[in-house]
Motif scaffolding. Structure first.
Motif: not given
Length: 164
Positions: A2-4, A6-7
């Motif tokens: 998910n994006k979190s 990767i961030r």
């Protein structure tokens, strides 16, 4: 992923990079190999070479000390003409030599060869002349016949290929 995640991974990489940059900037030793550690490996080898060179110098000094004693014992031997060849032009003798210039040769080396050959009296003057912007970086590879009747300027023009 998910994006979190990767961030978070991107932020972690940024922080590690920033920490490494700060460590290099402030010269912190964080266990990374450096140039200094590579040089430290060669210190012992260089010290051995230095000791050997010092021994050779001491041996040569001893030989020089013994040489005058040997020369005084041989009074019947004729004097060599090597000294005559290198006398200054003011005494009427002309010192001539073939100056060989190789790739990468420095003005200091050229000037020293000329002084050792008896063509010039002061290698520093010649070195400074060759460092002049007019001649700098213009030494031409080759063999040149030079003699003590030539001026420093004439020699510089000859070995740099500048027009007379």
């Amino acid at each position: 992923m998910n994006k979190s995640a990767i961030r978070a991974f991107g932020i972690a990489l940024f922080l590690v990079g920033a920490l490494l940059a700060l460590a290099v900037r402030f010269d912190f030793n964080i266990g990374l190999p450096t140039k200094a550690s590579k040089n430290a490996e060669h210190v012992e080898e260089l010290q051995k070479k230095l000791e050997q060179a010092n021994k050779e110098i001491a041996l040569l000094k001893e030989q020089v000390k013994q040489a005058p004693k040997e020369n005084t014992q041989k009074t019947d031997a004729p004097k060599t003409t090597i000294k005559d060849k290198h006398e200054s032009p003011s005494q009427g003798n002309l010192a001539t030599m073939t100056l060989q210039i190789y790739s990468g040769m420095e003005p200091y080396t050229v000037a020293k060869k000329l002084e050792d050959g008896g063509v010039i009296e002061n290698s520093i003057e010649m070195e400074l002349l060759l460092a002049n912007p007019k001649y700098a970086r213009s030494l031409q590879i080759g063999a040149y016949e030079v003699n003590s009747s030539m001026s420093l300027e004439d020699i510089a023009k000859l070995i740099t290929g500048k027009k007379q």
